[in-house]
Design an enzyme around this catalytic site. Structure first.
Site, PDB file in Angstrom:
ATOM      1  N   ASN A   9       0.868  -1.172   0.000  1.00 12.94           N
ATOM      2  CA  ASN A   9       0.000   0.000   0.000  1.00 12.94           C
ATOM      3  C   ASN A   9       0.908   1.226   0.000  1.00 12.94           C
ATOM      4  O   ASN A   9       1.489   1.580   1.025  1.00 12.94           O
ATOM      5  CB  ASN A   9      -0.911  -0.006   1.234  1.00 12.94           C
ATOM      6  CG  ASN A   9      -1.905   1.146   1.235  1.00 12.94           C
ATOM      7  OD1 ASN A   9      -1.830   2.052   0.412  1.00 12.94           O
ATOM      8  ND2 ASN A   9      -2.826   1.131   2.177  1.00 12.94           N
ATOM      9  N   ARG A  90      -2.734  -2.038  -3.551  1.00 14.23           N
ATOM     10  CA  ARG A  90      -3.912  -1.195  -3.410  1.00 14.23           C
ATOM     11  C   ARG A  90      -3.808  -0.055  -4.415  1.00 14.23           C
ATOM     12  O   ARG A  90      -2.795   0.637  -4.490  1.00 14.23           O
ATOM     13  CB  ARG A  90      -3.985  -0.609  -2.000  1.00 14.23           C
ATOM     14  CG  ARG A  90      -5.185   0.317  -1.810  1.00 14.23           C
ATOM     15  CD  ARG A  90      -5.000   1.254  -0.650  1.00 14.23           C
ATOM     16  NE  ARG A  90      -6.125   2.168  -0.513  1.00 14.23           N
ATOM     17  CZ  ARG A  90      -6.059   3.331   0.134  1.00 14.23           C
ATOM     18  NH1 ARG A  90      -4.938   3.716   0.690  1.00 14.23           N
ATOM     19  NH2 ARG A  90      -7.128   4.101   0.214  1.00 14.23           N
ATOM     20  N   HIS A 178     -12.545   3.761  -0.549  1.00  4.99           N
ATOM     21  CA  HIS A 178     -12.492   2.846   0.603  1.00  4.99           C
ATOM     22  C   HIS A 178     -13.268   1.549   0.368  1.00  4.99           C
ATOM     23  O   HIS A 178     -13.678   0.878   1.309  1.00  4.99           O
ATOM     24  CB  HIS A 178     -13.034   3.535   1.878  1.00  4.99           C
ATOM     25  CG  HIS A 178     -12.245   4.741   2.286  1.00  4.99           C
ATOM     26  ND1 HIS A 178     -12.840   5.942   2.618  1.00  4.99           N
ATOM     27  CD2 HIS A 178     -10.913   4.934   2.398  1.00  4.99           C
ATOM     28  CE1 HIS A 178     -11.896   6.822   2.929  1.00  4.99           C
ATOM     29  NE2 HIS A 178     -10.716   6.232   2.798  1.00  4.99           N
ATOM     30  N   ARG A 238      -8.614  17.422   4.439  1.00  3.90           N
ATOM     31  CA  ARG A 238      -9.539  17.670   3.332  1.00  3.90           C
ATOM     32  C   ARG A 238     -10.899  18.096   3.886  1.00  3.90           C
ATOM     33  O   ARG A 238     -11.341  17.580   4.906  1.00  3.90           O
ATOM     34  CB  ARG A 238      -9.678  16.415   2.474  1.00  3.90           C
ATOM     35  CG  ARG A 238      -8.490  16.130   1.591  1.00  3.90           C
ATOM     36  CD  ARG A 238      -8.562  14.756   0.959  1.00  3.90           C
ATOM     37  NE  ARG A 238      -7.972  13.727   1.811  1.00  3.90           N
ATOM     38  CZ  ARG A 238      -8.068  12.421   1.593  1.00  3.90           C
ATOM     39  NH1 ARG A 238      -8.760  11.973   0.559  1.00  3.90           N
ATOM     40  NH2 ARG A 238      -7.492  11.561   2.406  1.00  3.90           N
ATOM     41  N   GLU A 378      -8.079  -4.226   5.157  1.00  2.00           N
ATOM     42  CA  GLU A 378      -8.015  -4.070   3.708  1.00  2.00           C
ATOM     43  C   GLU A 378      -6.978  -4.995   3.080  1.00  2.00           C
ATOM     44  O   GLU A 378      -7.173  -5.514   1.971  1.00  2.00           O
ATOM     45  CB  GLU A 378      -7.695  -2.612   3.374  1.00  2.00           C
ATOM     46  CG  GLU A 378      -8.811  -1.648   3.773  1.00  2.00           C
ATOM     47  CD  GLU A 378      -8.387  -0.199   3.731  1.00  2.00           C
ATOM     48  OE1 GLU A 378      -8.774   0.489   2.772  1.00  2.00           O
ATOM     49  OE2 GLU A 378      -7.688   0.251   4.645  1.00  2.00           O
TER      50      GLU A 378
END
Length: 391
Positions: A9, A90, A178, A238, A378
């Site tokens: 990742n 990923r 996600h 963000r 994940e």
């Protein structure tokens, strides 16, 4: 020879990895942090024992190629009795091209590169490491697992914006992120809470990046992130959804150009900007009583997430279960309690004792909605797809 699978990742300044055996068990994991400043490497075995550490000198060249080469050499040395079977990556954005995970070839690499405008903060770093691995091991099977793929089941109103329809036909639409995390939660609910698995579920994946997803029958119905990773709830740096007129204001009255707008949206906003204190939720939570900015930011993000849960229940036509996951969602009992307090009118009632003790199911007995705090995984979903595609 025993075989292992590598999951990578890649972020802008970090490179996380996990190594799985053929039983899908983690036998090593770790990361390189601070790639752009002063990289440091740390790895642990499956029991959490440190098995590798290294820190580069400041004078060393700082880039992904350097740290990836070090990581691969470390893996080949530590696991010299194993064969590296395949590598799973990923990838944040698959657009409409990738509806599921794929084996990587030159065409796939080109297609991922063409999608960089949809995820300019993440995609280049995902792609950089894919290319490096492809160069280093041209015969090694590699798999791309896309965050957006899970949301390809969304339809109609869920994927459109009220903008000229010609733009929608060009690909300006909601994609969501996600998805690998949401896919894991679906799998976990099927295994441990089958009575809820096919019902109406809202999942709140809340970390430094954050989104929520409405899921029914194990499929994505609506999510809060949109075309990019900027829409939805506030995040570390963000802003989440905001009035687009703010950007016009900054351009017309503050002289902001494209670079300043990008910096504002990706690095200067969120709870970091609102608090004027920290973009880290744990730091904000632990300083709420003594820092006005921390209190302001926490209260705002809690309110916005509660709003989105209610909105997503409209997409589902009701809500049977609420799942909190990711760094903040699965670790902060305060956060879960505060969100649920806004939602009592929906029949959502948390059990404070279970919540504080980090139980998986944390709803009160008289709650009309099941409430869960489930750690996401994940990397497991990535390795499962990698195994399946490299049989």
């Amino acid at each position: 020879m025993k075989e292992i699978f590598l999951v990578i990742n890649a972020g802008s300044s970090s490179l996380k990895f996990k190594i799985f055996n053929l039983s899908n068990e983690v036998i090593a994991s770790g990361q390189v942090e601070g790639i752009d400043v002063s990289p440091s490497f740390k790895a642990k075995d499956g029991e959490g024992n440190v098995i590798g550490e290294y820190k580069w000198e400041e004078k060393d060249a700082h880039n992904h190629a350097m740290v990836l080469e070090y990581l691969i050499q470390w893996i080949l040395k530590i696991f010299k009795d194993y064969k590296l079977k395949a590598c799973g990556h990923r990838v944040v954005h698959g657009g409409t091209i990738f509806k599921h995970s794929v084996l990587i070839d030159k065409k796939v690499i080109a297609d991922i590169e063409n999608l960089i405008p949809l995820a300019p903060l993440h995609q280049p770093h995902n792609l950089r490491v894919i290319k490096l691995m492809y160069q280093m091991f041209p015969d090694l099977p590699q798999v791309a697992v896309f965050d957006t793929a899970f949301h390809q089941t969304m339809q109609g109103n869920a994927i459109m914006y009220a903008i000229p329809y010609a733009l929608y036909k060009e690909g300006v639409r909601r994609y969501g992120m996600h998805g690998t995390s949401y896919a894991y939660i679906v799998k976990k609910m099927e295994q441990d809470f089958p009575e809820f698995a096919k019902k109406k579920i809202v999942v709140a994946h809340i970390g430094s990046g954050a989104s929520l997803c409405a899921i029914e029958n194990g499929k994505s119905v609506m999510t809060t992130m949109g075309m990019t990773a900027l829409e939805g709830v506030p995040m570390g740096t963000r802003p989440g959804s905001l009035d687009a007129g703010i950007l016009l204001y900054l351009m017309e009255n503050k002289g902001y150009g494209l670079d300043e707008i990008r910096d504002f949206l990706y690095y200067k906003s969120g709870v970091g900007g609102l608090s004027e204190f920290s973009s880290n939720f744990y730091t904000l939570e632990t300083n709420m009583d003594k820092n006005e900015g921390a209190k302001r930011a926490i209260e705002f993000i809690v309110f916005r997430i509660a709003e989105e849960i209610a909105r997503l229940s409209v997409s589902l036509g009701g809500i049977d279960a609420l799942v909190f996951t990711a760094g903040v969602g699965e670790n902060s009992s305060y956060f879960r309690r505060a969100v649920c307090q806004y939602l009592t009118y929906l029949g959502i009632k948390i059990d404070d004792n279970k919540n504080d003790k980090k139980a998986l199911q944390i709803n009160a007995e008289d709650s009309r909605v099941g409430i869960f705090a489930i750690p996401t995984n994940e990397e497991l979903m990535i390795v499962l797809d990698t195994v399946e595609l490299t049989k």
